[in-house]
Design a protein around this motif. Sequence first.
Motif, PDB file in Angstrom:
ATOM      1  N   THR A  18       2.132  -5.593   4.093  1.00  0.00           N
ATOM      2  CA  THR A  18       1.656  -4.388   4.621  1.00  0.00           C
ATOM      3  C   THR A  18       2.768  -3.502   4.341  1.00  0.00           C
ATOM      4  O   THR A  18       3.929  -3.643   3.679  1.00  0.00           O
ATOM      5  N   ASP A  19       2.409  -1.863   4.846  1.00  0.00           N
ATOM      6  CA  ASP A  19       3.448  -1.066   4.616  1.00  0.00           C
ATOM      7  C   ASP A  19       3.768  -1.059   3.106  1.00  0.00           C
ATOM      8  O   ASP A  19       5.128  -0.777   2.689  1.00  0.00           O
ATOM      9  N   TYR A  20       2.939  -1.224   2.254  1.00  0.00           N
ATOM     10  CA  TYR A  20       3.114  -0.956   0.934  1.00  0.00           C
ATOM     11  C   TYR A  20       1.915  -0.130   0.241  1.00  0.00           C
ATOM     12  O   TYR A  20       0.664  -0.581   0.241  1.00  0.00           O
ATOM     13  N   LEU A  21       2.344   0.923  -0.141  1.00  0.00           N
ATOM     14  CA  LEU A  21       1.490   1.904  -1.053  1.00  0.00           C
ATOM     15  C   LEU A  21       1.428   1.675  -2.308  1.00  0.00           C
ATOM     16  O   LEU A  21       2.324   1.684  -3.062  1.00  0.00           O
ATOM     17  N   VAL A  22       0.169   1.379  -2.612  1.00  0.00           N
ATOM     18  CA  VAL A  22      -0.277   1.186  -4.130  1.00  0.00           C
ATOM     19  C   VAL A  22      -0.287   2.492  -4.891  1.00  0.00           C
ATOM     20  O   VAL A  22      -1.291   3.014  -4.566  1.00  0.00           O
ATOM     21  N   ASN A  23       0.514   2.706  -5.692  1.00  0.00           N
ATOM     22  CA  ASN A  23       0.278   4.032  -6.525  1.00  0.00           C
ATOM     23  C   ASN A  23      -0.270   3.825  -7.776  1.00  0.00           C
ATOM     24  O   ASN A  23      -0.963   4.654  -8.229  1.00  0.00           O
ATOM     25  N   ASN A  24      -0.129   2.702  -8.763  1.00  0.00           N
ATOM     26  CA  ASN A  24      -0.921   2.426  -9.803  1.00  0.00           C
ATOM     27  C   ASN A  24      -0.847   0.998 -10.149  1.00  0.00           C
ATOM     28  O   ASN A  24      -0.090   0.058  -9.487  1.00  0.00           O
ATOM     29  N   ILE A  25      -2.017   0.683 -10.812  1.00  0.00           N
ATOM     30  CA  ILE A  25      -2.170  -0.714 -11.430  1.00  0.00           C
ATOM     31  C   ILE A  25      -2.323  -0.634 -12.771  1.00  0.00           C
ATOM     32  O   ILE A  25      -3.327   0.129 -13.331  1.00  0.00           O
ATOM     33  N   LYS A  26      -1.842  -1.478 -13.516  1.00  0.00           N
ATOM     34  CA  LYS A  26      -1.925  -1.394 -14.972  1.00  0.00           C
ATOM     35  C   LYS A  26      -2.055  -2.966 -15.582  1.00  0.00           C
ATOM     36  O   LYS A  26      -2.052  -3.729 -14.951  1.00  0.00           O
ATOM     37  N   LYS A  27      -3.025  -3.043 -16.685  1.00  0.00           N
ATOM     38  CA  LYS A  27      -3.105  -4.252 -17.176  1.00  0.00           C
ATOM     39  C   LYS A  27      -2.161  -4.464 -18.582  1.00  0.00           C
ATOM     40  O   LYS A  27      -2.667  -3.786 -19.496  1.00  0.00           O
ATOM     41  N   ILE A  28      -1.398  -5.418 -18.765  1.00  0.00           N
ATOM     42  CA  ILE A  28      -0.679  -5.563 -19.600  1.00  0.00           C
ATOM     43  C   ILE A  28      -0.852  -6.846 -20.401  1.00  0.00           C
ATOM     44  O   ILE A  28      -0.495  -7.897 -19.522  1.00  0.00           O
ATOM     45  N   ASN A  29      -1.445  -7.005 -21.441  1.00  0.00           N
ATOM     46  CA  ASN A  29      -1.681  -8.132 -21.946  1.00  0.00           C
ATOM     47  C   ASN A  29      -2.626  -8.877 -21.189  1.00  0.00           C
ATOM     48  O   ASN A  29      -3.932  -8.334 -20.890  1.00  0.00           O
ATOM     49  N   GLY A  63      -7.049   5.693   6.688  1.00  0.00           N
ATOM     50  CA  GLY A  63      -6.199   5.449   5.601  1.00  0.00           C
ATOM     51  C   GLY A  63      -6.989   5.629   4.251  1.00  0.00           C
ATOM     52  O   GLY A  63      -6.616   5.284   3.140  1.00  0.00           O
ATOM     53  N   SER A  64      -8.305   5.979   4.583  1.00  0.00           N
ATOM     54  CA  SER A  64      -9.145   6.181   3.173  1.00  0.00           C
ATOM     55  C   SER A  64      -8.744   7.451   2.546  1.00  0.00           C
ATOM     56  O   SER A  64      -9.447   8.630   2.903  1.00  0.00           O
ATOM     57  N   ASP A  65      -7.988   7.285   1.672  1.00  0.00           N
ATOM     58  CA  ASP A  65      -7.448   8.729   1.009  1.00  0.00           C
ATOM     59  C   ASP A  65      -8.100   8.795  -0.416  1.00  0.00           C
ATOM     60  O   ASP A  65      -7.763   9.751  -1.274  1.00  0.00           O
ATOM     61  N   GLY A  66      -8.804   7.569  -0.710  1.00  0.00           N
ATOM     62  CA  GLY A  66      -9.548   7.831  -2.285  1.00  0.00           C
ATOM     63  C   GLY A  66      -8.962   7.488  -3.424  1.00  0.00           C
ATOM     64  O   GLY A  66      -9.198   7.609  -4.446  1.00  0.00           O
ATOM     65  N   ILE A  67      -7.696   6.702  -3.222  1.00  0.00           N
ATOM     66  CA  ILE A  67      -6.712   6.139  -4.174  1.00  0.00           C
ATOM     67  C   ILE A  67      -7.545   5.158  -4.952  1.00  0.00           C
ATOM     68  O   ILE A  67      -7.299   5.025  -6.201  1.00  0.00           O
ATOM     69  N   GLY A  68      -8.466   4.691  -4.351  1.00  0.00           N
ATOM     70  CA  GLY A  68      -9.384   3.427  -5.257  1.00  0.00           C
ATOM     71  C   GLY A  68     -10.056   4.033  -6.460  1.00  0.00           C
ATOM     72  O   GLY A  68     -10.077   3.605  -7.437  1.00  0.00           O
ATOM     73  N   TYR A  69     -10.507   5.386  -6.177  1.00  0.00           N
ATOM     74  CA  TYR A  69     -11.201   6.137  -7.255  1.00  0.00           C
ATOM     75  C   TYR A  69     -10.274   6.466  -8.533  1.00  0.00           C
ATOM     76  O   TYR A  69     -10.623   6.332  -9.554  1.00  0.00           O
ATOM     77  N   GLU A  70      -9.057   6.898  -7.977  1.00  0.00           N
ATOM     78  CA  GLU A  70      -8.107   7.197  -9.072  1.00  0.00           C
ATOM     79  C   GLU A  70      -7.564   6.052  -9.731  1.00  0.00           C
ATOM     80  O   GLU A  70      -7.676   6.135 -11.046  1.00  0.00           O
TER      81      GLU A  70
END
Length: 331
Positions: A52-63, A90-97
Amino acid sequence: QDNINTVLDFFDKIGIIPKIKNGYYYPYSNLSNSIKEALLKEAVLRGVKIKTDYLVNNIKKINDKFIINNELECDYVILSTGSKAYPKTGSDGIGYEILKSFGHNIIKVLPALTAVIGDKLYFKDCAGIRAEASVSLYENDLFIKKEEGELQLTKTGLSGICIFNLSSKIKRGLEENKKEDVIINFLPFVDNIELFLNERNKKVKKRTIIELLEGLINYKLVKIILSESKIDENKYYNELNNKEKEILFNNLISFKVNIIDTNSFDNAQVCSGGLSLNEININTMESKLVSGLFITGELLDIDAVCGGYNLTIAWITGILAGIYIGELCLE
């Protein structure tokens, strides 16, 4: 139906006894918190680590690995971020990004299951009025859908479950510059309005037209209907000419409200739009563009009417993704 039974069986196993009312399922406690607590307890018992209390800003796939915020590494990712509806949760639309960053296309996201806004000033006098009614949506003057139930009038327009169930289509149509009208029947139990009022006038004697109607419909609403009909409320029913009666009949059972907008995301229960189902495997919820990436719930371009159906979609898609990842891990 098999998927629905899977959901019901799962909740039964984690301690939720359902109460069935009008075909809808509720926890027997009538508390949504019961669902949350049961799910959290099951997660803990299964050894799920919750960060918790962890903001996901980005997810990348490497290999073959997903990297979250350039620090967390994992084999699979399930995106269950919700949409943009009711951002206080908390629904800020980050999933779409995140989905866009992986090359996915997002169908324009719009508010759904929400109240609608009319174009008339009389709504400022309507706040709080409720009526059992039948409402029909017309788009560019073509019939689209009919709903029945408790209609609520607000200071800006119309609300209630019957309106919520039309709002997704209304908002999408307005975005396409279509004309959206809601036609209200305030007396859905009446088969022949002319015969009904003639008989009522004979039975309930010496009443003005407003007095004749106020036992059927909220007093404030009667005044608005008569005003829109351009009928003097102090007239007696027998004093109305044929044209006035025709207009009155129409406004009682086919009252037209031109809709100019819906409420915003702030007051929407869900959203329409999102990730097209063409871009996922609907049997596993895995992305067709990125292996190991799964998308569930409201991020998908699926929205349903009121009654718990949107929650059911979230649970079923989550179960499908979870089962498939479990199978992959056993290989």
